[in-house]
Design a protein around this motif. Structure first.
Motif, PDB file in Angstrom:
ATOM      1  N   GLU A 110      -1.253   6.768  14.167  1.00 57.34           N
ATOM      2  CA  GLU A 110      -1.742   8.134  14.006  1.00 57.34           C
ATOM      3  C   GLU A 110      -1.416   8.676  12.626  1.00 57.34           C
ATOM      4  N   GLU A 111      -0.283   8.271  12.068  1.00 55.82           N
ATOM      5  CA  GLU A 111       0.065   8.742  10.720  1.00 55.82           C
ATOM      6  C   GLU A 111      -0.889   8.167   9.683  1.00 55.82           C
ATOM      7  N   ILE A 112      -1.214   6.869   9.809  1.00 54.82           N
ATOM      8  CA  ILE A 112      -2.170   6.247   8.885  1.00 54.82           C
ATOM      9  C   ILE A 112      -3.527   6.935   8.980  1.00 54.82           C
ATOM     10  N   SER A 227      -7.419   5.461  -4.102  1.00 59.93           N
ATOM     11  CA  SER A 227      -7.299   5.756  -2.669  1.00 59.93           C
ATOM     12  C   SER A 227      -6.055   5.106  -2.080  1.00 59.93           C
ATOM     13  N   ILE A 228      -5.806   3.836  -2.466  1.00 57.88           N
ATOM     14  CA  ILE A 228      -4.629   3.131  -1.947  1.00 57.88           C
ATOM     15  C   ILE A 228      -3.350   3.775  -2.471  1.00 57.88           C
ATOM     16  N   LEU A 229      -3.352   4.211  -3.737  1.00 57.95           N
ATOM     17  CA  LEU A 229      -2.173   4.854  -4.312  1.00 57.95           C
ATOM     18  C   LEU A 229      -1.863   6.165  -3.581  1.00 57.95           C
ATOM     19  N   ARG A 233       1.641   6.890  -1.388  1.00 55.97           N
ATOM     20  CA  ARG A 233       2.547   8.001  -1.677  1.00 55.97           C
ATOM     21  C   ARG A 233       2.707   8.926  -0.473  1.00 55.97           C
ATOM     22  N   GLU A 234       1.658   9.082   0.315  1.00 52.24           N
ATOM     23  CA  GLU A 234       1.764   9.884   1.535  1.00 52.24           C
ATOM     24  C   GLU A 234       2.644   9.181   2.581  1.00 52.24           C
ATOM     25  N   LYS A 241       5.128   3.491  -6.161  1.00 47.88           N
ATOM     26  CA  LYS A 241       4.189   2.839  -7.081  1.00 47.88           C
ATOM     27  C   LYS A 241       3.507   1.693  -6.341  1.00 47.88           C
ATOM     28  N   ILE A 242       2.330   1.286  -6.812  1.00 46.41           N
ATOM     29  CA  ILE A 242       1.638   0.150  -6.209  1.00 46.41           C
ATOM     30  C   ILE A 242       1.400  -0.927  -7.266  1.00 46.41           C
TER      31      ILE A 242
END
Length: 342
Positions: A110-112, A227-229, A233-234, A241-242
């Motif tokens: 649910e968080e994702i 988008s992935i970054l 961070r969320e 960092k990615i």
């Protein structure tokens, strides 16, 4: 008999009751089968004929007066205000019931989804029992690809050009969405998947994934990276960092593996990240033109990116769980360690 009647009438004028039990005792004493008024009616049979009319009227008056008094006492108890002295609710159960909690995989799922909802992604779901076309062929898997082998995939039927199987990834939902949904498409696909693997601390034959897809005009690799970054961070903290490492997937080109900086040691190296300072979280890449073409989308007009992650993997990194099997054993001592809020 007249004296007995007068005595009972006098008692009725002064009788009081504090509880339902006292009212019921009064009813039984006066009007029960062996009650005082009932006994008077038994004596009435011995009254002289010329006195029956008079005593009959008096007895009926007494019986009615007793019934009215009992009803009055009962109503007074119902209408009486509740005492403010006691705050206890006597209707509550004596033993407390222990409430359950949500499973850590459900919390992470649910968080994702919540994070990608903020980025404009809708949720799309599909069947767990799929056909070869949606799981492999439409995703650019060649016929000789090892994922089609029995040692990796649970087949339900075989011996034809489009066998039925348990899906090995939720990418099949992406194919179904590209076949049916109008463009542009921006979705995440959560669900359970199955692979014929040995169960260990790092692998299981059943696990959960969340895959994402964005298809539109002029979608670039930079859009995917940003988008992935934002997601990382969320999920793991604003200073995360990615790192993108080149990889290979049949359905994306170019393809990458995505690492995040270790949220335990802040990138300095620890036993969780094995001293590297990085943790792998997902695979991603630009959607292969062959996949777009197989789903009826013109790759000369549209482009897109896709990504996929294991929910158990994210949960393991988020809470530093070192054994995947804990998520499937339903040990209450383990499950109680997780908060349901995010």
């Amino acid at each position: 008999m007249r004296d007995k009647i007068e005595k009972i009438l006098s008692e009725l004028d002064n009788v009081k009751a504090q509880t339902e039990r006292e009212v019921e005792d009064l009813r039984i004493r006066l009007l029960g089968k062996k009650g005082e008024i009932t006994a008077l009616f038994d004596e009435f049979r011995n009254v002289l004929p010329e006195q029956k009319r008079e005593f009959g009227q008096i007895l009926n008056k007494l019986k009615n007066a007793a019934a009215d008094k009992i009803e009055q006492l009962r109503n007074s108890l119902v209408d009486a205000p509740v005492s403010s002295g006691s705050k206890s609710d006597m209707t509550m159960p004596g033993d407390p019931f222990e409430l359950g909690s949500r499973h850590p995989v459900s919390i992470t799922r649910e968080e994702i989804i919540s994070i990608f909802n903020k980025l404009g992604y809708a949720v799309s779901e599909g069947p767990e029992i799929e056909d070869d076309w949606h799981v492999f062929s439409a995703l650019n898997f060649p016929p000789e690809h090892p994922a089609r082998d029995m040692q990796d995939t649970f087949f339900v039927t075989s011996g034809n050009d489009n066998p039925i199987l348990l899906r090995t990834h939720t990418s099949s939902v992406q194919v179904r969405s590209m076949e049916k949904m109008p463009l542009p498409i921006r979705i995440v696909c959560p669900g359970r998947v199955f692979r014929n693997e040995a169960i260990s601390a790092r692998a299981h034959c059943i696990f959960h994934q969340v895959e994402g897809l964005y298809v539109d005009k002029s979608v670039t690799f930079a859009d995917m990276k940003q988008s992935i970054l934002l997601f990382a961070r969320e999920m793991f903290g604003e200073n995360t960092k990615i790192r993108l490492r080149p990889s290979y997937f049949p359905f994306t080109e170019p393809s990458v593996e995505v690492d995040v900086s270790c949220n335990i040691c802040k990138g300095e190296g620890c036993n969780i990240c094995k001293g590297t300072g990085w943790l792998e979280i997902m695979g991603a890449g630009m959607v292969d033109p062959n996949v777009l073409r197989a789903c009826g989308i013109d790759p000369d007009v549209y482009s897109g990116f896709a990504f996929g992650m294991g929910i158990e993997r994210i949960a393991m990194l988020k809470w530093q769980v070192n054994d995947l099997r804990h998520y499937f054993e339903n040990d209450l001592r383990f499950l109680k360690e997780f908060s349901t809020s995010f």
